[in-house]
Design a protein around this motif. Sequence first.
Motif, mmCIF file in Angstrom:
data_model
loop_
_atom_site.group_PDB
_atom_site.id
_atom_site.type_symbol
_atom_site.label_atom_id
_atom_site.label_comp_id
_atom_site.label_asym_id
_atom_site.label_seq_id
_atom_site.Cartn_x
_atom_site.Cartn_y
_atom_site.Cartn_z
ATOM 1 N N TYR A 297 -5.043 -2.566 -3.926
ATOM 2 C CA TYR A 297 -3.819 -2.678 -3.129
ATOM 3 C C TYR A 297 -3.382 -1.308 -2.613
ATOM 4 C CZ TYR A 297 -3.266 -7.320 -5.324
ATOM 5 O OH TYR A 297 -3.436 -8.606 -5.775
ATOM 6 N N ALA A 298 -3.455 -0.291 -3.480
ATOM 7 C CA ALA A 298 -3.001 1.051 -3.110
ATOM 8 C C ALA A 298 -3.866 1.678 -2.025
ATOM 9 C CB ALA A 298 -2.974 1.955 -4.341
ATOM 10 N N SER A 299 -5.154 1.360 -2.031
ATOM 11 C CA SER A 299 -6.062 1.945 -1.044
ATOM 12 C C SER A 299 -6.156 1.113 0.227
ATOM 13 C CB SER A 299 -7.458 2.105 -1.650
ATOM 14 O OG SER A 299 -7.989 0.832 -1.972
ATOM 15 N N GLY A 300 -5.549 -0.059 0.234
ATOM 16 C CA GLY A 300 -5.608 -0.927 1.406
ATOM 17 C C GLY A 300 -6.867 -1.760 1.488
ATOM 18 N N LEU A 301 -7.714 -1.702 0.455
ATOM 19 C CA LEU A 301 -8.937 -2.510 0.462
ATOM 20 C C LEU A 301 -8.630 -4.002 0.420
ATOM 21 C CD1 LEU A 301 -11.187 -0.464 -1.994
ATOM 22 C CD2 LEU A 301 -11.431 -0.642 0.496
ATOM 23 N N LYS A 302 -7.554 -4.344 -0.271
ATOM 24 C CA LYS A 302 -7.121 -5.740 -0.358
ATOM 25 C C LYS A 302 -5.619 -5.799 -0.148
ATOM 26 C CE LYS A 302 -10.747 -7.405 -3.378
ATOM 27 N NZ LYS A 302 -11.087 -8.138 -4.582
ATOM 28 N N LYS A 303 -5.180 -6.908 0.396
ATOM 29 C CA LYS A 303 -3.755 -7.158 0.586
ATOM 30 C C LYS A 303 -3.315 -8.177 -0.463
ATOM 31 C CE LYS A 303 -3.455 -4.802 4.455
ATOM 32 N NZ LYS A 303 -3.077 -3.447 4.318
ATOM 33 N N GLU B 259 0.824 -1.204 0.000
ATOM 34 C CA GLU B 259 0.000 0.000 0.000
ATOM 35 C C GLU B 259 0.863 1.261 0.000
ATOM 36 O OE1 GLU B 259 -3.405 2.222 2.746
ATOM 37 O OE2 GLU B 259 -2.826 0.173 3.225
ATOM 38 N N SER B 260 1.867 1.308 0.864
ATOM 39 C CA SER B 260 2.738 2.476 0.948
ATOM 40 C C SER B 260 3.516 2.684 -0.341
ATOM 41 C CB SER B 260 3.717 2.328 2.116
ATOM 42 O OG SER B 260 3.017 2.256 3.331
ATOM 43 N N LEU B 261 4.029 1.607 -0.908
ATOM 44 C CA LEU B 261 4.781 1.714 -2.152
ATOM 45 C C LEU B 261 3.918 2.272 -3.276
ATOM 46 C CD1 LEU B 261 7.467 -0.196 -3.732
ATOM 47 C CD2 LEU B 261 5.315 -0.379 -4.950
#
Length: 130
Positions: A99-105, A70-72
Amino acid sequence: MKVIKIIIEKDQNGSFWATAENIDGIYAVGDTVEEVKESVLDALETLKMTSNPPKELNSKYKIAYKFDTESLLQYYKKILSAPAFEKITGINQKQIHHYASGLKKPRETQKKKIENALHEFGKELLSVEL
């Protein structure tokens, strides 16, 4: 040359934090990855000035940043859009957004796919001449 591994992650409040994986005493926080990276450099300089600095800081070293996905993706979205990430990774834009929003890992294989694609892209850029 010693490699100092810095882990950067995003917390649940939206701030970023960092710590060194292989040297004690390096911690940083900030509202952005840029702030955290600057804080890491400040922490390294402060540690060098202590009476007993870590031996790794007495010779040449380089810093390697280890991000959570997410941070990357948040950090590099200013440079690489979701379509660009899709092009270099083969992962569709919707999934990249999740992935970028943290909705899914992402699974470990997806994380490796992103990492390898960025490294290959970097190698390609290093071969460019103008």
